[in-house]
Design an enzyme around this catalytic site. Structure first.
Site, PDB file in Angstrom:
ATOM      1  N   ASP A  37      42.584  38.648  42.366  1.00 14.20           N
ATOM      2  CA  ASP A  37      43.307  38.546  41.103  1.00 14.20           C
ATOM      3  C   ASP A  37      42.388  38.109  39.960  1.00 14.20           C
ATOM      4  OD1 ASP A  37      45.875  38.340  39.557  1.00 14.20           O
ATOM      5  OD2 ASP A  37      45.285  36.230  39.455  1.00 14.20           O
ATOM      6  N   GLU A  71      41.083  43.357  40.813  1.00 15.07           N
ATOM      7  CA  GLU A  71      41.940  43.589  39.652  1.00 15.07           C
ATOM      8  C   GLU A  71      41.087  43.233  38.431  1.00 15.07           C
ATOM      9  OE1 GLU A  71      45.371  42.105  36.781  1.00 15.07           O
ATOM     10  OE2 GLU A  71      44.333  40.738  38.125  1.00 15.07           O
TER      11      GLU A  71
END
Length: 630
Positions: free
Chosen positions: A312, A365
């Site tokens: 993330d 990401e």
């Protein structure tokens, strides 16, 4: 006797103690023939540390820990402690404050709103997924189908709320069986689970972690989580976890100011805090902190058999000025905005995880144009297996939300991504972030009346499946969830009682089956595997292209119409004078269309079209999609 020896100190200080979780935290054991628990914690600037818990009546003076060296590692053996009991560390700071902290390396945690750690044994589970694990070592994710179902366990489906289960959560074991049944039926290859590492606030969706080594107790025990992974593997479904190495929350029991000083974060708030998120930033310039997260990645992969980590907020770590204004950040030693310590961390992380675990995926990401995110670390890359294609996602959604009349003026939004599609190893994503915060569900984004919305979405999903790159779709969007996603309620499964939602689900399922069946769609996500037939038919908003298999057999031709205008005389150029078999037709009655008993075989004729010598004619309905095999 000490469990944390000289070699442990050396490796920890060099960020190479890759299985440090086997020493840190709470571990069942024996000392002088007496059963109990070893507790070990790192608090480098503490004045003193004791362990408190149910085993000593939370008495701060009962079990005072001892230093094992000069680096601030404390440990103690507590004979009376046993599995299942709650505990915390009572840390006295240099200022004399008493801090009550959860164990950073705890394997389990108390159900929120409680904040204590829980003694757990994670070594006794008997895995049954040897076949999957053996095959994984032989797999090359680049050449295999990867179709990911992103799911939030707490809001996928729920039981009716009760006194025993006030949240209605499925436990990991029940979730395993119901999720597996759905994922297998729909044809996905992997699930990506949100919010597994322990976190205190439901509304953070699991992105503000306080227990990096503990599967959240919302859904059960560590053993039950292992059962979930095991069960999915035995049903040939891979498991990816959301993993959050960029930041952590300021909750009093968590990592922030762990011993009264900046331990896991940078001391200077210009380096150590995200102003927009209100969270702390990991200090990867400190070896012990880097070791904490390197070992954590390996922990999930090696102890829980996880097949991939979706990392993330990579960009927030790579850029020192991410989300910050002038004066809120400090340049690196060269005067730039690159976080050199984070770059080195990612290279180390990806080399370590994929080097020790063949077939495991590391997925970034990353929302910027940082070069070589999936490039080889020996060539200046970060070493990720895949990168989320955020540029494609934004252009795709911008186009799909347009009234079809205006699409001809925005034709390049669907073609531009092919100019960079091979610069990284991409995953095309339509994730949870796109269906919250007033962004509307995928179906609601579509223009037009209800019937047109469904046809639009079928066409959009078809284009996504045909476009180079692996695939990810958030739960609920495959059957046309109407409401935006909320972590507080289950998906609106009752919609499947309506034919239109059932038809969309059936179409997406068949798209998945086509994707997995034909290597042209997954084994050749390179420039050699894609070719436009016509990328310039903006006036009619029709796109045609081919996907080529590595062997040259079973190549696929896609034709996608993004307006409601029927084209009964549509002609498309084809690469060879052969026959073309229709394998998927979005206008079929099975999907709510009007076509049935449509001709399956189309023989190419020698008639120039789209700059090709041969072509085929086809009745292309409004918003129609046709996929041919040749």
């Amino acid at each position: 006797m000490t469990r944390f020896g000289e070699l442990d100190h050396y490796l920890f200080a060099n960020a190479t103690h890759y299985e440090i979780y086997k020493k840190m935290g709470a571990h069942l054991g024996k000392e002088n023939g007496i059963e109990g628990v070893w507790f070990t914690v790192w608090a480098p600037n503490a004045r003193s540390v004791s362990v408190i818990g149910e085993f000593n009546g939370w008495n701060e003076n009962a079990d005072v820990m001892k230093k094992t060296g000069d680096d601030g590692v404390y440990e103690i053996f507590v004979p009376k402690a046993k599995e299942g009991e709650l505990y915390k560390y009572c840390i006295m700071s240099q200022k004399g404050e008493l801090l009550y902290k959860a164990d950073p390396y705890a394997f389990s945690a108390e159900m929120r709103p409680g904040t204590a750690s829980k003694i757990a044994d994670i070594e006794t589970y008997q895995w049954k997924d040897s076949s999957w694990m053996g095959q994984r070592e032989k797999n090359d994710p680049q050449k295999n189908p990867v179709a990911i179902y992103e799911v939030h366990p707490g809001s996928w489906k729920k039981h009716p709320c009760s006194d025993e289960n006030p949240d209605g959560f499925y436990n990991y074991e029940y979730f395993a069986k119901t999720l597996t049944e759905y994922v297998r039926a729909m044809g996905y290859t992997h699930v990506e689970l949100m919010g597994i590492a322990e976190y205190p606030y439901d509304g953070s969706w699991g992105y503000q972690v306080t227990g990096y080594y503990a599967p959240t107790s919302r859904f059960g025990t560590p053993a039950q989580f292992k059962y979930l992974v095991d069960y999915l593997h035995r049903n040939h479904i891979g498991v990816i976890l959301d993993w959050v190495p960029a930041h952590f929350p300021k909750d009093a029991h968590g990592l922030a100011d762990f011993d009264g000083s900046a331990v896991y974060e940078y001391a200077d708030p210009r380096q150590g805090e995200h102003p927009d998120w209100g969270t702390k930033i990991f200090n990867y310039g400190r070896p012990e902190v880097k070791n904490f997260m390197l070992a954590n990645a390996l922990f999930w992969v090696e102890e829980y058999h996880i097949d991939g980590l979706r990392v993330d907020a990579v960009a927030s770590l790579l850029y020192l000025d991410y989300g910050k204004k002038e004066g809120q950040w400090i340049p690196n030693k060269y005067g730039g905005n690159q976080n050199l310590e984070a770059v080195e961390f990612f290279k180390h992380l990806n080399s370590l995880v994929t080097g020790r675990n063949k077939g495991v995926m590391m997925i970034a990401e990353e929302s910027t144009t940082w070069p070589k995110v999936t490039g080889d670390v020996h060539d200046g890359g970060l070493g990720f297996t895949f990168k989320w294609n955020m540029g494609w996602m934004h252009d795709f959604l911008d186009y799909m939300e347009l009234d079809p009349y205006f699409r001809k003026y925005n034709h390049n939004k669907m073609t531009f991504s092919l100019t960079y599609a091979y610069s990284e190893n991409y995953i095309l994503v339509l994730s949870h972030d796109e269906v919250v915060h007033l962004k509307k569900s995928m179906l609601k984004k579509m223009p037009g009346d209800p019937a047109h919305k469904f046809k639009n979405l079928m066409a959009g999903y078809s284009f996504m499946i045909g476009h180079p790159g692996k695939k990810l779709l958030f739960m609920g969007q495959d059957f046309g969830q109407l409401r935006e996603w909320s972590e507080q309620r289950e998906l609106d499964w009752y919609l499947l009682r309506e034919k239109s939602h059932e038809h969309l689900q059936a179409y997406f399922r068949d798209l998945m089956l086509v994707y997995k069946k034909y290597p042209a769609l997954y084994a050749n996500d390179t420039a050699e595997g894609f070719e436009w037939i016509n990328a310039d038919d903006s006036e009619r908003s029709i796109y045609s292209f081919i996907r080529k298999s590595p062997t040259g057999k079973n190549n696929l031709l896609f034709v996608c119409n993004f307006t409601p205008v029927d084209r009964p005389d549509y002609r498309v150029g084809v690469p060879k004078g052969k026959q073309y078999r229709l394998i998927l037709d979005s206008s079929d009655v099975r999907y709510g269309g009007e076509s049935k008993d449509r001709k399956q075989i189309y023989r190419a004729v020698k008639r120039e079209c789209d700059g090709r010598e041969f072509s085929i004619g086809y009745n292309l309905p409004g918003f129609g999609v046709a996929i041919f095999r040749y």
